[in-house]
Structure formats: C-alpha cells, structure tokens
Design a protein around this motif. Structure first.
Motif, short mmCIF file in Angstrom:
data_model
loop_
_atom_site.label_atom_id
_atom_site.label_comp_id
_atom_site.label_asym_id
_atom_site.label_seq_id
_atom_site.Cartn_x
_atom_site.Cartn_y
_atom_site.Cartn_z
N LYS A 216 21.35 -6.48 19.99
CA LYS A 216 20.91 -7.48 20.95
C LYS A 216 19.65 -7.03 21.68
O LYS A 216 19.56 -5.89 22.13
CB LYS A 216 22.02 -7.76 21.97
N GLY A 217 18.70 -7.93 21.77
CA GLY A 217 17.45 -7.63 22.44
C GLY A 217 16.37 -7.10 21.51
O GLY A 217 15.21 -7.02 21.90
N ILE A 218 16.76 -6.75 20.27
CA ILE A 218 15.77 -6.28 19.29
C ILE A 218 15.73 -7.24 18.11
O ILE A 218 14.69 -7.80 17.80
CB ILE A 218 16.10 -4.84 18.83
N GLU A 219 16.86 -7.38 17.42
CA GLU A 219 17.01 -8.34 16.31
C GLU A 219 15.86 -8.28 15.31
O GLU A 219 15.27 -9.29 14.93
CB GLU A 219 17.13 -9.78 16.85
N ALA A 220 15.53 -7.07 14.85
CA ALA A 220 14.42 -6.91 13.91
C ALA A 220 14.55 -5.57 13.19
O ALA A 220 15.33 -4.70 13.57
CB ALA A 220 13.09 -6.96 14.65
N PHE A 221 13.80 -5.44 12.11
CA PHE A 221 13.59 -4.14 11.49
C PHE A 221 12.53 -3.42 12.31
O PHE A 221 11.47 -3.99 12.60
CB PHE A 221 13.09 -4.29 10.05
N VAL A 222 12.79 -2.18 12.70
CA VAL A 222 11.83 -1.41 13.48
C VAL A 222 11.30 -0.27 12.62
O VAL A 222 12.07 0.47 12.00
CB VAL A 222 12.48 -0.84 14.76
N MET A 223 9.98 -0.15 12.56
CA MET A 223 9.34 0.89 11.77
C MET A 223 8.64 1.90 12.68
O MET A 223 7.88 1.52 13.58
CB MET A 223 8.30 0.31 10.80
N PHE A 224 8.91 3.17 12.45
CA PHE A 224 8.13 4.25 13.04
C PHE A 224 7.27 4.84 11.93
O PHE A 224 7.74 4.98 10.80
CB PHE A 224 9.05 5.33 13.63
N PHE A 225 6.03 5.19 12.22
CA PHE A 225 5.15 5.69 11.19
C PHE A 225 4.19 6.73 11.76
O PHE A 225 4.07 6.89 12.97
CB PHE A 225 4.37 4.54 10.54
N HIS A 226 3.52 7.42 10.87
CA HIS A 226 2.63 8.51 11.23
C HIS A 226 1.18 8.07 11.04
O HIS A 226 0.83 7.47 10.04
CB HIS A 226 2.93 9.72 10.32
N GLY A 227 0.36 8.37 12.04
CA GLY A 227 -1.07 8.09 11.93
C GLY A 227 -1.88 9.34 12.24
O GLY A 227 -1.50 10.14 13.10
N SER A 228 -2.98 9.53 11.54
CA SER A 228 -3.91 10.61 11.86
C SER A 228 -5.32 10.05 11.86
O SER A 228 -5.66 9.16 11.09
CB SER A 228 -3.78 11.76 10.85
N GLY A 229 -6.14 10.57 12.74
CA GLY A 229 -7.51 10.07 12.84
C GLY A 229 -8.21 10.65 14.05
O GLY A 229 -7.61 11.37 14.84
N PRO A 230 -9.50 10.36 14.21
CA PRO A 230 -10.25 9.37 13.43
C PRO A 230 -10.66 9.82 12.04
O PRO A 230 -11.06 9.01 11.21
CB PRO A 230 -11.48 9.13 14.31
N GLU A 231 -10.62 11.13 11.76
CA GLU A 231 -11.00 11.61 10.43
C GLU A 231 -9.76 11.74 9.55
O GLU A 231 -8.63 11.59 10.00
CB GLU A 231 -11.70 12.97 10.55
N ASP A 232 -10.02 12.05 8.28
CA ASP A 232 -8.93 12.23 7.33
C ASP A 232 -7.99 13.33 7.80
O ASP A 232 -8.41 14.31 8.39
CB ASP A 232 -9.49 12.57 5.95
N GLU A 233 -6.70 13.19 7.51
CA GLU A 233 -5.72 14.15 8.01
C GLU A 233 -5.93 15.56 7.47
O GLU A 233 -5.49 16.54 8.06
CB GLU A 233 -4.30 13.69 7.70
N SER A 234 -6.63 15.71 6.33
CA SER A 234 -6.90 17.04 5.81
C SER A 234 -7.81 17.82 6.75
O SER A 234 -7.83 19.06 6.74
CB SER A 234 -7.55 16.96 4.42
N VAL A 235 -8.56 17.10 7.59
CA VAL A 235 -9.44 17.75 8.56
C VAL A 235 -8.72 18.00 9.87
O VAL A 235 -8.87 19.04 10.50
CB VAL A 235 -10.69 16.87 8.80
N LEU A 236 -7.89 17.03 10.30
CA LEU A 236 -7.25 17.08 11.60
C LEU A 236 -5.73 17.16 11.47
O LEU A 236 -5.00 16.59 12.25
CB LEU A 236 -7.65 15.85 12.42
N PHE A 237 -5.27 17.89 10.49
CA PHE A 237 -3.86 17.91 10.13
C PHE A 237 -2.96 18.37 11.28
O PHE A 237 -1.89 17.83 11.49
CB PHE A 237 -3.67 18.80 8.91
#
Length: 260
Positions: A216-237
C-alpha cells in the motif's frame, strides 16, 4: 568503497535504513576490512527456514588492481534480524568435487526460488555470461550451465514467467523465461534518464527490481540501479558511484524523481 590516506581502496557490505526511501541512516558496515576480501555487490535477500540469507561477492584487489582479480568468488551471510550477520560462507556452486582454485572468477550472485519445483533454489552469477547452479539446502550445489547475458542479474516473477534484468556495456536489458533456463529478449534496453544525469552519464547499470505492487502506498515495481559519471566508470570507478531509484507499474514505462 573507502579510499584510505595511502590511496588503497577497500570495499565493504554496508546497510542503511529508511522509512520513506528519501532520508537514510548512517551506514553500518557488515563485513571485515581486507583487500583480499572486499565483500560487495549484494544480489538479494531471501527469507528461508526462519532466517535471512544474503548472497554477495568477494572482489580481491590486493595489488591495486582496478577490477577484482581471478580469485573473485560468491558467498552467503545469514541473519535473524538483518543487523547481526554470520561471517560470509563460500558458495561451492560448481559442486563439492571442484576445488576452490578451479571454480573460476565469479561475481554478482542472485537467488531465486524455482516455482516449478518447490524447495529448490537457483543461484545466478556472472561467469561465461550468466551461469546457473541449483540447491535445496544451500550447501550442496549442482552446476546447470550458462546463458548469454550481462552482469548484475536480478530475476522476478511476472505473469507466470520470469523476467531477468541484466547489465550489458551500458543500460539495463530484460530477458523473459518460463523455466529459468531458456530466455528470450524482452523490450528495449533501459537507460532511464541517463542523458540528463551527469552522475550516470559514464555508465548506467546494475538494475535491481523489487515487486512492491502489493504494498500500500507504492503499488509498483521499484528499481534501484547504479550510475557512474560524468566520465566512464573505468576512470571514476572508486569515487563517483551513485545509487538511483525508478519505478514502473508495467515494466515498460518507468518514472523517477524529477522526471518531466
């Protein structure tokens, strides 16, 4: 990830609490310090036999490697209260007959119950695409082969089938199956609001989906995900990694905070 004064990087499993998914408590570290350990990448938590079980990986970087070396393995921790956990236990997912040194590099585990065989659990993990092993007691494992897919696999039940979320080079892909063995592509690659998010423009990956349609109060699939930036993650891992949130009612259209 914590970078110490001498430049060495250490990874930990950590936990935070929230009542609204907005305000979060200070982190609590759950695993020990050690570059030969570097426990990380929790797959999911399941409640079996009156206890919680969590799968995770070790990610050794003892010589300053950018990524985990060939000794990466997958593990399990147990808890009765989600705060106090047992020491990580190695998962012998290739079977007891395969010695630890010959198991090969494996990361990103995920547990899923086999609806077609009650009492049986499957563990998916990154090796040769995504590999699969099965068990009925979390001690004795049988290796079942592999399938072409990206990393950080997450699987949910939907419309009497299974939907796998996985991460290729960038974005989150979806596969669908009726038996957890044979998979076909589902929909387009998800990149959500990546183009507008500086913190995720290097790479958007590792989507974990929780089915909260009945909450109740959500009623949805919730996704958590990983982001890296502003450069490629190999640089700012090690320094520029963030966790984002999005939600959907049909696994097709996704929303997130601030979406126009």
């Amino acid at each position: 990830m914590e970078t110490e004064e001498d430049g060495r990087v250490f990874l930990y499993m950590a936990m935070s609490r929230s009542e609204d998914l907005r305000q979060w408590s200070e982190r609590l570290l759950l695993t020990p310090r050690g570059q030969n350990l570097n426990f990380s990448s929790p797959g999911n938590l399941i409640y079996v036999d009156n206890r919680w079980r969590m799968c995770l990986q070790s990610y050794p970087r003892p010589n300053g490697e950018k990524y985990g070396n060939g000794d990466c393995r997958i593990w399990m921790m147990e808890s009765e209260d989600l705060v106090n956990w047992t020491a990580p236990e190695l998962l012998r997912v290739k079977g007891e007959h395969v010695v630890v040194e010959d198991m090969g590099r494996m990361i990103d585990p995920y547990f899923i119950a086999n609806a077609n065989n009650p009492g049986e659990w499957l563990c998916f993990y990154k090796q040769n695409g995504v590999s699969l092993s099965k068990t009925s007691d979390f001690q004795q494992w049988i290796y079942c082969g592999s399938e072409q897919a990206g990393e950080n696999v997450c699987i949910i039940r939907h419309q009497e089938e299974y939907v796998m979320f996985h991460s290729p080079e960038n974005g989150i892909g979806m596969l669908r199956s009726h038996d957890l063995v044979h998979w076909h592509q589902e929909g387009d690659l998800l990149t959500l609001g990546q183009q507008q998010w500086e913190w995720a423009q290097g790479r958007l990956t590792a989507g974990f989906v929780l089915d909260l349609r009945g909450t109740k109060g959500i009623e949805a699939f919730v996704m958590f995900f990983h982001g890296s930036g502003p450069e490629d993650e190999s640089v700012l891992f090690d320094t520029h990694a963030s966790i984002g949130i999005a939600w959907s009612r049909d696994l097709k259209m996704w929303d997130w905070p601030g979406k126009v």
